[in-house]
Design a protein around this motif. Structure first.
Motif, mmCIF file in Angstrom:
data_model
loop_
_atom_site.group_PDB
_atom_site.id
_atom_site.type_symbol
_atom_site.label_atom_id
_atom_site.label_comp_id
_atom_site.label_asym_id
_atom_site.label_seq_id
_atom_site.Cartn_x
_atom_site.Cartn_y
_atom_site.Cartn_z
ATOM 1 N N LEU A 48 36.794 -15.654 -34.291
ATOM 2 C CA LEU A 48 37.914 -14.920 -33.699
ATOM 3 C C LEU A 48 38.013 -13.506 -34.252
ATOM 4 O O LEU A 48 38.302 -12.559 -33.522
ATOM 5 N N LEU A 49 37.781 -13.338 -35.554
ATOM 6 C CA LEU A 49 37.791 -11.991 -36.136
ATOM 7 C C LEU A 49 36.667 -11.137 -35.557
ATOM 8 O O LEU A 49 36.860 -9.960 -35.242
ATOM 9 N N LEU A 50 35.493 -11.714 -35.436
ATOM 10 C CA LEU A 50 34.367 -10.995 -34.855
ATOM 11 C C LEU A 50 34.665 -10.579 -33.418
ATOM 12 O O LEU A 50 34.421 -9.440 -33.021
ATOM 13 N N LEU A 51 35.226 -11.487 -32.659
ATOM 14 C CA LEU A 51 35.574 -11.193 -31.285
ATOM 15 C C LEU A 51 36.632 -10.099 -31.202
ATOM 16 O O LEU A 51 36.530 -9.171 -30.390
ATOM 17 N N PHE A 52 37.629 -10.154 -32.065
ATOM 18 C CA PHE A 52 38.678 -9.144 -32.082
ATOM 19 C C PHE A 52 38.112 -7.768 -32.386
ATOM 20 O O PHE A 52 38.394 -6.784 -31.696
ATOM 21 N N PHE A 53 37.269 -7.650 -33.405
ATOM 22 C CA PHE A 53 36.728 -6.349 -33.781
ATOM 23 C C PHE A 53 35.738 -5.820 -32.744
ATOM 24 O O PHE A 53 35.648 -4.612 -32.525
ATOM 25 N N MET A 54 35.015 -6.702 -32.095
ATOM 26 C CA MET A 54 34.095 -6.245 -31.050
ATOM 27 C C MET A 54 34.858 -5.697 -29.852
ATOM 28 O O MET A 54 34.471 -4.692 -29.264
ATOM 29 N N LEU A 55 35.957 -6.341 -29.488
ATOM 30 C CA LEU A 55 36.706 -5.896 -28.321
ATOM 31 C C LEU A 55 37.607 -4.704 -28.607
ATOM 32 O O LEU A 55 37.927 -3.941 -27.703
ATOM 33 N N SER A 56 38.015 -4.527 -29.835
ATOM 34 C CA SER A 56 38.930 -3.423 -30.138
ATOM 35 C C SER A 56 38.213 -2.163 -30.594
ATOM 36 O O SER A 56 38.831 -1.108 -30.674
ATOM 37 N N SER A 57 36.935 -2.223 -30.878
ATOM 38 C CA SER A 57 36.220 -1.027 -31.339
ATOM 39 C C SER A 57 35.765 -0.203 -30.148
ATOM 40 O O SER A 57 35.633 -0.688 -29.032
ATOM 41 N N THR A 58 35.555 1.071 -30.388
ATOM 42 C CA THR A 58 35.036 1.956 -29.361
ATOM 43 C C THR A 58 33.602 2.304 -29.707
ATOM 44 O O THR A 58 33.250 2.469 -30.871
#
Length: 128
Positions: free
Chosen positions: A24-34
């Protein structure tokens, strides 16, 4: 009170929850990064408000496989920016017509677009 060694059990820690949290953390950072965009080339269109045909002073670039020519004379891409700036100051060119042959690659066209973008007041038309 005495505890027997056989009654003491070590509980195994379940790794499933830890893996879920990491996912979930990996998914969050992948989707929120530019992700940075580099080498963007902006293309604009000149509508009906452009100059009249009599006011246009064109320069003609022909792209083919491994070859670039300016007004019919072969010219390396490295010298193209200098020559176009010279043509702009001497001959007052204000539009660049780029003919792309079927054998030309896309990198050649991108190089020409980047050169034309740096020259102020120069219109661009791409033909086949």
């Amino acid at each position: 009170m005495r505890f027997e060694a056989s009654s003491r059990h070590r509980r195994r820690i379940s790794m499933t929850s830890l893996i879920d949290v990491i996912f979930l953390l990996l998914l969050f950072f992948m989707l929120s990064s530019t992700f940075s965009r580099f080498a963007d080339v902006e293309l604009g269109t000149r509508g009906g408000t452009g100059a009249a045909a009599a006011d246009l002073v064109p320069a003609f670039i022909k792209l083919s496989e491994g070859r670039t020519s300016l007004n019919g004379a072969p010219l390396p891409v490295d010298d193209l920016a200098r020559e176009l700036a010279h043509q702009q100051s001497v001959n007052r060119i204000n539009v660049l017509i780029v003919s792309v042959d079927a054998t030309a690659n896309s990198q050649q066209l991108v190089d020409i677009l980047l050169i034309a973008r740096k020259l102020p007041g120069l219109g661009l038309q791409i033909v086949q």
